[in-house]
Design an enzyme around this catalytic site. Structure first.
Site, PDB file in Angstrom:
ATOM      1  N   ASP A 127       0.810  -1.218   0.000  1.00  0.00           N
ATOM      2  CA  ASP A 127       0.000   0.000   0.000  1.00  0.00           C
ATOM      3  C   ASP A 127       0.844   1.269   0.000  1.00  0.00           C
ATOM      4  OD1 ASP A 127      -2.527   1.415   0.180  1.00  0.00           O
ATOM      5  OD2 ASP A 127      -2.085   1.780   2.281  1.00  0.00           O
TER       6      ASP A 127
ATOM      7  N   SER B 181      -6.490   5.566   0.047  1.00  0.00           N
ATOM      8  CA  SER B 181      -6.840   4.265  -0.514  1.00  0.00           C
ATOM      9  C   SER B 181      -8.337   4.032  -0.328  1.00  0.00           C
ATOM     10  CB  SER B 181      -6.055   3.155   0.188  1.00  0.00           C
ATOM     11  OG  SER B 181      -4.663   3.355   0.073  1.00  0.00           O
TER      12      SER B 181
ATOM     13  N   GLN C 267      -5.486  -1.718  -6.753  1.00  0.00           N
ATOM     14  CA  GLN C 267      -5.965  -0.711  -5.807  1.00  0.00           C
ATOM     15  C   GLN C 267      -6.588   0.459  -6.553  1.00  0.00           C
ATOM     16  OE1 GLN C 267      -3.485   2.300  -3.342  1.00  0.00           O
ATOM     17  NE2 GLN C 267      -3.883   0.623  -1.910  1.00  0.00           N
TER      18      GLN C 267
END
Length: 290
Positions: free
Chosen positions: A204, A228, A278
């Site tokens: 991430d 995110s 993502q």
């Protein structure tokens, strides 16, 4: 962010409150909200604590619902969705202040033999020949490398390049490309789940940044709001997170204040070990006036 790899592994060592209920502590941080990779890694560890050790994670699908509070622990409530002959499914909700901040569904599988093929790893110089990501970010942001070193202390990250002019990574089909090497900044125990959680944490940190490559900005810029929104991972083959991994990232679309990025993770000898997707918020904003 964790001050060291030992701090990161301590964050992933959750406290058991009750059956299927766990608590994760917070690191010292200057961030205003909990780092998404931290909550994802802790949630995966919580799920794995309820699964037989011979079954390992092969996929997770997560949504970030609310910004996490860095001043209080996070409680992870694991739902035992299914225990099959080959697969085990868990759903985890992360809560703070009585409200969910994160959901993830994770699937685990016992080891099996089957058909086998994979993509070829893209070309990249060895990590020892690549600059540290902290030095690259210093040039881009103006913040000293010591600032970024503190934020990335648990990982050793080297930047291969991106698709900006002179960025050394090009493709006529993809205007937004970024590539880097990373590994845990130290040796980890021989525990497959821990390595999967460290990769989840690391996955991430840079992926959303690939969506910004064609736009001349970066995560943390004062005129950009980023977060995110969702995160998906597929774990293909065994790996060690304390050995060099190549993170090949492409962002096929940015539109409507959202960016989509896809990543492939390879070992240094070319084995594809994970694929990641993502979508995140990348919203231009007016810089705050002093």
């Amino acid at each position: 962010m964790p001050d060291s790899l030992d701090d990161l592994t301590a964050l992933l060592d959750l406290e058991t409150i009750e059956d299927n209920l766990f608590r994760g502590r917070q690191p010292r941080t200057r961030l205003q909200r909990v780092f998404g990779g931290q909550v994802a890694g802790q949630a995966l560890m919580a799920a794995a604590r309820t699964v037989p050790s011979e079954r390992t994670v092969h996929s997770l699908h997560a949504y970030f619902l609310r910004a996490g509070d860095t001043t209080v622990p996070i409680v992870y409530d694991v739902e035992l969705v299914r225990d099959g002959r080959s697969f085990t499914t868990r759903r985890v909700v992360a809560r703070q202040h009585g409200r969910p901040i994160f959901y993830v569904t994770a699937s685990f599988q016992k080891m099996e033999q089957g058909l086998d093929h994979q993509d070829v790893m893209p070309e990249a110089p060895p990590p020892e020949q690549c600059p540290r990501v902290a030095d690259v970010l210093e040039r881009v942001s103006g913040q000293p490398s010591t600032f970024w070193d503190q934020e990335w202390a648990a990982l050793d990250v080297r930047y291969v390049g991106d698709s900006r002019p002179g960025g050394q990574v090009t493709s006529p089909e993809h205007p937004a490309l970024a590539r880097l090497w990373f590994r845990a900044a130290g040796r980890l125990p021989d525990e497959l789940t821990l390595h999967a959680c460290v990769l989840t944490y690391a996955s991430d940190q840079t992926l959303l940044g690939a969506t910004l490559v064609p736009h001349g900005t970066y995560i943390g810029a004062s005129d950009l709001q980023t977060a995110s929104l969702d995160h998906t991972m597929w774990f293909h083959r065994p790996f060690r997170a304390d050995e060099w991994l190549l993170y090949d990232q492409v962002a096929p679309s940015a539109y409507g204040a959202r960016g989509l990025a896809l990543g492939r993770v390879f070992t240094q000898d070319g084995i594809l070990v994970a694929t990641i997707a993502q979508e995140g918020l990348i919203r231009p904003v007016s810089p705050a006036r002093s």
